[in-house]
Design a protein around this motif. Structure first.
Motif, PDB file in Angstrom:
ATOM      1  N   LYS A 185      -7.382  -4.189  -5.023  1.00 54.13           N
ATOM      2  CA  LYS A 185      -6.180  -3.378  -5.287  1.00 54.13           C
ATOM      3  C   LYS A 185      -5.482  -3.878  -6.551  1.00 54.13           C
ATOM      4  N   GLN A 217     -10.222  -1.755  -1.772  1.00 59.08           N
ATOM      5  CA  GLN A 217      -9.984  -2.411  -0.487  1.00 59.08           C
ATOM      6  C   GLN A 217      -9.651  -3.879  -0.718  1.00 59.08           C
ATOM      7  N   GLU A 246       0.822  -1.208   0.000  1.00 58.44           N
ATOM      8  CA  GLU A 246       0.000   0.000   0.000  1.00 58.44           C
ATOM      9  C   GLU A 246       0.857   1.260   0.000  1.00 58.44           C
TER      10      GLU A 246
END
Length: 184
Positions: free
Chosen positions: A88, A83, A41
């Protein structure tokens, strides 16, 4: 005390110690997977933060290429709201496709390719792509270890009891297996 009682106490003690050890090991692996996921992330966010500057630079040279520029902005927004690993990965694939279209446009503008800011942004983007690849590999390796452990004996008994479920791999979307075709 009777010898049988000592044997029972020893067996119970070994089970308790084994259970505690398995539980702690599963917690450690779960946290490791979470840490690796946060690295993915972080790198995706780093790339998303570079993109507005890249788009602004391209806009200065190729303002009439609004459709490709908008596709990058939309894909970036989708990645920001995604999410979980599969969402992703899908959003990342869309962003990769949109970016590749934008970079094809940049190829048609020699002044843009020669621009110092554009080259610096491209270098940053390339480095970030490499970091994303390493972070995905590290994450998937930690997921593999975790998933293998929760399916193996004796940890599987404790994993089921304490609610440790398999974790999802970060997989490339189906479109990533083929080279994107850019058409104008």
């Amino acid at each position: 005390m009777n010898r049988t009682v000592w044997i029972i106490i020893a067996i119970v003690a070994m089970l308790v110690i084994g259970g505690i050890s398995s539980y702690n090991s599963l917690i450690n692996m779960s946290e490791n997977v979470g840490g690796k996921w946060s690295q993915i992330e972080n790198q995706l966010q780093r790339r998303a933060d570079l993109i507005p500057n890249l788009v602004s630079t391209v806009k200065g040279y190729a303002a009439h290429e609004q459709q490709a520029i908008q596709a990058v902005a939309d894909a970036r927004a989708k990645l920001g709201g995604a999410q979980g690993p599969s969402a992703k990965a899908e959003a990342n694939g869309e962003l990769n496709t949109a970016l590749s279209r934008l970079l094809v446009i940049a190829e048609n503008y020699p002044n843009l390719k020669a621009d110092k800011n554009f080259r610096a942004l491209m270098d940053e983007l390339s480095g970030t792509e490499n970091r994303i690849a390493v972070a995905r590999k590290d994450y998937n390796e930690s997921v593999q270890l975790y998933n293998t452990t929760i399916r193996s004996l004796p940890a599987s008994i404790f994993a089921r009891y304490y609610g440790f479920d398999p974790m999802e791999y970060f997989k490339a979307d189906e479109g990533a297996k083929q080279v994107p075709q850019v058409k104008f």
